[in-house]
Design an enzyme around this catalytic site. Sequence first.
Site, PDB file in Angstrom:
ATOM      1  CE1 TYR A  22      -3.826  -2.195   0.436  1.00  0.00           C
ATOM      2  CE2 TYR A  22      -2.614  -3.429   2.041  1.00  0.00           C
ATOM      3  CZ  TYR A  22      -3.603  -3.392   1.137  1.00  0.00           C
ATOM      4  OH  TYR A  22      -4.484  -4.533   1.053  1.00  0.00           O
ATOM      5  CG  HIS A  99      -8.938  -0.555  -5.433  1.00  0.00           C
ATOM      6  ND1 HIS A  99      -9.495  -1.098  -4.463  1.00  0.00           N
ATOM      7  CD2 HIS A  99      -9.898  -0.693  -6.563  1.00  0.00           C
ATOM      8  CE1 HIS A  99     -10.813  -1.347  -4.701  1.00  0.00           C
ATOM      9  NE2 HIS A  99     -10.924  -1.044  -5.917  1.00  0.00           N
TER      10      HIS A  99
END
Length: 150
Positions: A22, A99
């Site tokens: 991430y 995302h």
Amino acid sequence: MRIAVVHGPNLNLLGVREPEVYGSATLNEVDGALERLAGELGIEVECLQSNCEGRILDFLADVRERADGVVINPAGLGHTSVALLDGLLAISRPFVEVHLSNPAARESFRHRSLLTPAAVGVVAGFGVDSYLSGLRCLHNHLCRHRVPGA
């Protein structure tokens, strides 16, 4: 123009949670980058992060009167929540799904999002730039589809 930004479950842990997946940016840094871009575009953003699906649904219902569209990172809810899809459809505002990682390059259960078929578009795999591109694209979409005089 105002765009609501929704950060789904566990995104409050950005910068700590699996930075190899991430990235190292924190949620505050993501929101700061969105605020700066919104300023450049001459628009406002209103951000919410929640680990609670009900809180996200309440926010969407509340923001429908003041937001022209939504940028949403549904996190894991995108794969499982019919209620989230229904909440987005109920407010009748265009939305872009974003995302940080590329779900299609991850576990098979992440390959399908219930939101994607209803989204204006999807931006995935570019870290914080996914959010920024999503905001830019939604802004452009709204400008192209704005009713004259509205």
